[in-house]
Design an enzyme around this catalytic site. Sequence first.
Site, PDB file in Angstrom:
ATOM      1  N   MET A 217       3.825 -62.863  46.925  1.00  0.00           N
ATOM      2  CA  MET A 217       4.134 -62.940  45.319  1.00  0.00           C
ATOM      3  C   MET A 217       3.028 -63.020  44.531  1.00  0.00           C
ATOM      4  SD  MET A 217       7.843 -64.683  45.324  1.00  0.00           S
ATOM      5  CE  MET A 217       7.442 -66.354  45.110  1.00  0.00           C
TER       6      MET A 217
ATOM      7  N   HIS B 231      -4.386 -67.508  47.102  1.00  0.00           N
ATOM      8  CA  HIS B 231      -5.217 -68.601  47.628  1.00  0.00           C
ATOM      9  C   HIS B 231      -5.643 -68.361  48.880  1.00  0.00           C
ATOM     10  CE1 HIS B 231      -1.614 -70.106  49.557  1.00  0.00           C
ATOM     11  NE2 HIS B 231      -1.132 -70.426  48.282  1.00  0.00           N
TER      12      HIS B 231
ATOM     13  N   GLY C  68      -4.859 -69.329  51.430  1.00  0.00           N
ATOM     14  CA  GLY C  68      -3.479 -69.239  52.693  1.00  0.00           C
ATOM     15  C   GLY C  68      -3.105 -67.786  52.625  1.00  0.00           C
ATOM     16  N   HIS C  69      -3.095 -67.162  51.537  1.00  0.00           N
ATOM     17  CA  HIS C  69      -2.730 -65.727  51.572  1.00  0.00           C
ATOM     18  C   HIS C  69      -3.972 -64.855  52.230  1.00  0.00           C
ATOM     19  CE1 HIS C  69      -0.484 -66.867  47.745  1.00  0.00           C
ATOM     20  NE2 HIS C  69       0.304 -66.463  48.498  1.00  0.00           N
TER      21      HIS C  69
ATOM     22  N   GLY D 152       2.913 -67.490  56.387  1.00  0.00           N
ATOM     23  CA  GLY D 152       2.171 -68.704  56.444  1.00  0.00           C
ATOM     24  C   GLY D 152       3.136 -69.788  56.992  1.00  0.00           C
TER      25      GLY D 152
ATOM     26  N   VAL E  86      -3.272 -73.545  55.322  1.00  0.00           N
ATOM     27  CA  VAL E  86      -4.421 -73.868  54.687  1.00  0.00           C
ATOM     28  C   VAL E  86      -4.342 -75.058  53.727  1.00  0.00           C
ATOM     29  CG1 VAL E  86      -6.563 -73.172  53.799  1.00  0.00           C
ATOM     30  CG2 VAL E  86      -5.180 -71.514  55.200  1.00  0.00           C
TER      31      VAL E  86
HETATM   32  O1  PAF Z   1       6.732 -66.231  50.872  1.00  0.00           O
HETATM   33  C1  PAF Z   1       6.467 -65.671  49.689  1.00  0.00           C
HETATM   34  O2  PAF Z   1       5.654 -65.397  49.046  1.00  0.00           O
HETATM   35  C2  PAF Z   1       7.850 -64.767  49.572  1.00  0.00           C
HETATM   36  O3  PAF Z   1       8.967 -65.183  49.794  1.00  0.00           O
HETATM   37  C3  PAF Z   1       8.002 -63.460  50.240  1.00  0.00           C
HETATM   38  C4  PAF Z   1       7.805 -63.612  51.613  1.00  0.00           C
HETATM   39  C5  PAF Z   1       6.663 -62.571  49.786  1.00  0.00           C
HETATM   40  C6  PAF Z   1       9.058 -62.692  49.652  1.00  0.00           C
HETATM   41  O4  PAF Z   1       9.230 -62.583  48.253  1.00  0.00           O
END
Ligand code: PAF
Length: 285
Positions: free
Chosen positions: A30, A34, A36-37, A147, A176
């Site tokens: 979304m 950070h 983690g992503h 994550g 993370v």
């Molecule tokens: O974890 C997230 O950021 C959201 O739940 C996801 C998996 C992108 C679905 O909108």
Amino acid sequence: MEIINRIPRMMSVARELKARGKRIGLVPTMGAFHEGHLSLMSRAREMSDTVITSVFVNPMQFGPGEDYERYPRDLARDAELAFTRGVDLIFAPPASEVYPEGFTTYVNVEGLTDRLEGASRPGHFRGVTTVVNKLFNIVQPQFAFFGRKDAQQVIVIKRMVHDLAMGIEIVVGPTVREEDGLALSSRNAYLSSEDRKAAIVLRRALERGRALYNSGERDAGRLVSAIQSLIESEPRTRVDYVSVNEVNDLREPALIRSDRATLISAAIYIGDTRLIDNIVLNGEL
Ligand code: PAF
């Protein structure tokens, strides 16, 4: 790196990549990246020929009164960060394209979604599984990366992929953390500096649970009480839930079994901000 906003364009790029035999790795997000992503993107880079990150603040997974409106959004910053991790494409559709007028089809994983986050946030997982399913259909990934901090989300998505024979490998990246142990979350940005200091109690309490387990405690109820009292010792926090569940079916065992992967998870409020974290005993998600 291209940013794609339209579903038909994303589908035709994905089709062409697949026709050329490319393995697509999708990191659904979304935004408000950070580490983690970013670590999921690095993992995706290692495993895939083409890495696609979706950025979509999904209205369907937010309940009334939750933070949909104020959720941080900064696509330009996200794109720069994603670029540093070797992401090839960002897919950032508008809500009107994901949920056009007349949209009435939902994906619902039953049972597993009644508990924990699902109990506190009714409808949340229906929103998650519906959008993730749609993203999978559009992007056609071979691998999708999530994550471990959102442990129940991982469990629910794995079940969906299995039940519906979607043939996508779900790869789970580690949580993370900041230096003091606070799990990275886009929602940490909402915390005042006092609240930020208080937030560390969540991790400390879960680690206390782990220490009790390691010293021989097997009674799930006693473990939950110990974790809850430590969280409640911090006056700025309010416990939403603390729970012990077997990873397989999220059943709540009376006694923790050493041969079953077991999730200890908690959600707390600090002011209006809701934070979650977890540890897994005896295995992985
Ligand atoms: O974890 C997230 O950021 C959201 O739940 C996801 C998996 C992108 C679905 O909108």
